[in-house]
Design a protein around this motif. Structure first.
Motif, PDB file in Angstrom:
ATOM      1  N   UNK A  81       0.859  -1.185   0.000  1.00  0.00           N
ATOM      2  CA  UNK A  81       0.000   0.000   0.000  1.00  0.00           C
ATOM      3  C   UNK A  81       0.891   1.230   0.000  1.00  0.00           C
ATOM      4  N   UNK A  82       0.566   2.199  -0.818  1.00  0.00           N
ATOM      5  CA  UNK A  82       1.400   3.387  -0.989  1.00  0.00           C
ATOM      6  C   UNK A  82       1.367   4.245   0.285  1.00  0.00           C
ATOM      7  N   UNK A  83       2.493   4.350   0.996  1.00  0.00           N
ATOM      8  CA  UNK A  83       2.488   5.122   2.248  1.00  0.00           C
ATOM      9  C   UNK A  83       2.323   6.621   2.035  1.00  0.00           C
ATOM     10  N   UNK A  84       2.485   7.082   0.795  1.00  0.00           N
ATOM     11  CA  UNK A  84       2.356   8.520   0.522  1.00  0.00           C
ATOM     12  C   UNK A  84       0.903   8.957   0.419  1.00  0.00           C
ATOM     13  N   UNK A  99      -5.958   6.217   3.596  1.00  0.00           N
ATOM     14  CA  UNK A  99      -5.541   4.822   3.531  1.00  0.00           C
ATOM     15  C   UNK A  99      -6.435   3.998   2.607  1.00  0.00           C
ATOM     16  N   UNK A 100      -7.707   4.390   2.449  1.00  0.00           N
ATOM     17  CA  UNK A 100      -8.594   3.651   1.558  1.00  0.00           C
ATOM     18  C   UNK A 100      -8.180   3.823   0.094  1.00  0.00           C
ATOM     19  N   UNK A 101      -7.614   4.956  -0.233  1.00  0.00           N
ATOM     20  CA  UNK A 101      -7.107   5.155  -1.598  1.00  0.00           C
ATOM     21  C   UNK A 101      -5.930   4.229  -1.860  1.00  0.00           C
ATOM     22  N   UNK A 102      -5.026   4.119  -0.884  1.00  0.00           N
ATOM     23  CA  UNK A 102      -3.891   3.211  -1.017  1.00  0.00           C
ATOM     24  C   UNK A 102      -4.364   1.768  -1.111  1.00  0.00           C
ATOM     25  N   UNK A 122      -0.033  -9.033   2.476  1.00  0.00           N
ATOM     26  CA  UNK A 122      -1.248  -8.561   3.125  1.00  0.00           C
ATOM     27  C   UNK A 122      -1.440  -7.072   2.897  1.00  0.00           C
ATOM     28  N   UNK A 123      -2.709  -6.683   2.744  1.00  0.00           N
ATOM     29  CA  UNK A 123      -3.028  -5.278   2.488  1.00  0.00           C
ATOM     30  C   UNK A 123      -3.121  -4.543   3.818  1.00  0.00           C
ATOM     31  N   UNK A 144      -6.673   6.000   9.260  1.00  0.00           N
ATOM     32  CA  UNK A 144      -5.259   5.647   9.367  1.00  0.00           C
ATOM     33  C   UNK A 144      -5.002   4.291  10.025  1.00  0.00           C
ATOM     34  N   UNK A 145      -5.850   3.881  10.973  1.00  0.00           N
ATOM     35  CA  UNK A 145      -5.603   2.628  11.690  1.00  0.00           C
ATOM     36  C   UNK A 145      -6.406   1.446  11.153  1.00  0.00           C
ATOM     37  N   UNK A 146      -7.309   1.695  10.243  1.00  0.00           N
ATOM     38  CA  UNK A 146      -8.247   0.650   9.840  1.00  0.00           C
ATOM     39  C   UNK A 146      -7.545  -0.588   9.294  1.00  0.00           C
ATOM     40  N   UNK A 147      -6.527  -0.390   8.479  1.00  0.00           N
ATOM     41  CA  UNK A 147      -5.899  -1.531   7.809  1.00  0.00           C
ATOM     42  C   UNK A 147      -4.854  -2.235   8.664  1.00  0.00           C
ATOM     43  N   UNK A 148      -4.745  -1.819   9.921  1.00  0.00           N
ATOM     44  CA  UNK A 148      -4.023  -2.631  10.898  1.00  0.00           C
ATOM     45  C   UNK A 148      -4.872  -3.848  11.262  1.00  0.00           C
ATOM     46  N   UNK A 149      -6.195  -3.647  11.329  1.00  0.00           N
ATOM     47  CA  UNK A 149      -7.123  -4.666  11.824  1.00  0.00           C
ATOM     48  C   UNK A 149      -7.897  -5.396  10.729  1.00  0.00           C
ATOM     49  N   UNK A 150      -8.066  -4.780   9.605  1.00  0.00           N
ATOM     50  CA  UNK A 150      -8.937  -5.233   8.522  1.00  0.00           C
ATOM     51  C   UNK A 150      -8.638  -6.679   8.120  1.00  0.00           C
TER      52      UNK A 150
END
Length: 453
Positions: free
Chosen positions: A155-158, A162-165, A192-193, A413-419
């Motif tokens: 996922x692009x950190x720039x 985060x949903x766009x990445x 993993x995404x 910002x934190x969603x994709x830690x848990x998703x």
């Protein structure tokens, strides 16, 4: 006389505006002081747990949410039948590097992707070839034949959103196996995404091409993806063993769960608000999407607590099978069209139970302008962004019927830690942030049912 007419013209608008402010304050006060959202989420996640479509957990969640809405005294509560796919993981997913000159045999943290056909107990072994995207895979052509394709596009950190990445990286998970199979690959591994380097593998849906073999597709954690990539750079003949047991079983009957409070003045105009009741079979489905479901039910419960009767009909919908089929959203839209129902708005919460910062929307210019016109009413609650395009997966099938589609947008910002991981549990949800989201949804529903859109 002109001054009096001007006063009489303006005065009702001023009073109406003040009532909105007062009523929205009442919504927030009620939710933040005596809301039920958090404790309802606790029950759903801790007593029922994960809820993959077709599973016993999903069936239990259907019955519990039906009883919950009946106990709250909503005007109507009913189940809407829908046939759903039934995928079963079947056993432990295993990925091992078997010939590393540095580590020998090394097991990686892995999860099979949803709808994946497993290897069975015999497993498979193959050389690994790394790509960063489907475009890069296609450039390799038949060089991937007989190999395991390792999709390692991060996922692009720039990207600030985060949903766009996630959206940019997602094709390698959702379509990677289908594309690799066309070229003769025997399996795929997918990074993993997640926008964090950790040891949690993320599952998620993937779709096969029916014209090509259904090859196994597993995700590995971002930490292990970094390791595998590093080892491949030094050892091109690296081999990996994969073992998984996933299989598609016979479809099952399940249900969307629907509760509504009928409108007192314009009952045929419907505002649907909801989330998806199913989750993946790991973790507890707390952020994805237990939070959204409990927030939607809370919207109607707040109306009951405050003693309000909406002008238009408000409907809470627990959609089934968003994760690996979208059958619930499709069936809900089909039935609505068949019945000639008139939805003026559909609101979905499916971005986690985090701090709400705005609403996204898809609709006509006038619909979206109406939504943005309420911006000042939300600013005291730090819900500031009403201009972003978007909506939601389950409400998408309603679009051709004319309603504005709206998505609650929390801080992502934190969603994709848990998703889609074992970490998506009740303890990962903050009570106040969850309740602020429920209040924001209720406030928006209030404005739409009062004014239309």
């Amino acid at each position: 006389m002109k001054k009096l007419l001007l006063f009489l013209t303006l005065f009702p608008a001023v009073v109406f505006g003040q009532n909105h402010e007062e009523n929205i304050r009442k919504i927030y006060d009620a939710e933040l002081s005596s809301g039920h959202t958090y404790e309802n989420l606790r029950y759903l996640t801790k007593r029922i747990g994960n809820r993959l479509a077709g599973s016993s957990g999903a069936a239990a969640a259907v019955e519990w949410t039906r009883q919950l809405m009946e106990n709250y005294g909503f005007d109507t509560v009913y189940l809407q039948p829908v046939m759903v796919p039934h995928w079963d993981r079947g056993g432990k997913d295993v990925v091992k590097i078997v010939n590393s000159t540095k580590h020998g045999t090394l097991e990686l943290s892995a999860l099979a992707l949803g709808n994946t056909e497993g290897t069975g107990p015999s497993g498979l072994v193959g050389n690994v070839i790394e790509v960063k995207s489907i475009a890069e895979l296609r450039e390799l052509g038949d060089k991937v034949k007989g190999k395991i394709v390792f999709f390692n596009g991060p996922m692009d950190p720039k990207k600030i959103d985060a949903f766009e990445a996630y959206g940019e990286a997602n094709p390698q998970r959702s379509s990677g196996a289908a594309e690799a199979s066309k070229l003769g690959a025997i399996a795929t591994l997918v990074r993993s995404l997640s926008n964090r380097i950790d040891d949690y593998p993320h599952t998620g849906n993937q779709r096969y091409n029916p014209d090509f073999p259904k090859i196994p597709a597993l995700a590995i954690s971002t930490e292990d993806a970094e390791l595998l990539s590093s080892l491949l750079s030094d050892q091109s003949d690296l081999k990996v063993y994969m073992e998984s047991y996933g299989q598609m079983k016979t479809e099952k009957l399940s249900y969307n769960v629907i509760g509504e409070i009928r409108g007192s003045e314009i009952p045929k105009e419907i505002i649907a608000v909801g989330g998806h009741l199913d989750s993946w079979d790991v973790g507890e489905g707390a952020h994805d999407d237990g939070s959204g479901c409990m927030q939607a039910i809370e919207v109607l419960r707040l109306y009951k607590e405050l003693g309000w009767k909406p002008k238009r009909t408000i409907r809470a919908v627990m959609w089934m099978n968003e994760e690996n089929g979208l059958r619930g959203g499709q069936e809900y839209a089909r039935v609505a069209k068949e019945k000639g129902e008139k939805h003026i708005a559909a609101i979905e919460s499916d971005s986690g139970g985090f701090l709400p910062i705005g609403f996204s929307s898809t609709g006509t210019e006038s619909q979206r302008e109406k939504l943005k016109s309420w911006g000042d009413l939300f600013k005291p609650y730090q819900v500031w962004n009403l201009d972003r395009p978007g909506g939601g997966a389950d409400i998408g099938p309603l679009r051709d019927q004319g309603p504005i589609l709206i998505g609650l947008k929390p801080d992502s910002q934190k969603y994709f830690i848990y998703h889609h991981t074992e970490a998506d549990v009740f303890e990962a949800v903050d009570q106040r942030e969850l309740e602020l989201g429920a209040a924001a949804m209720a406030a928006l529903v209030y404005l739409i049912e009062q004014e239309g859109i």
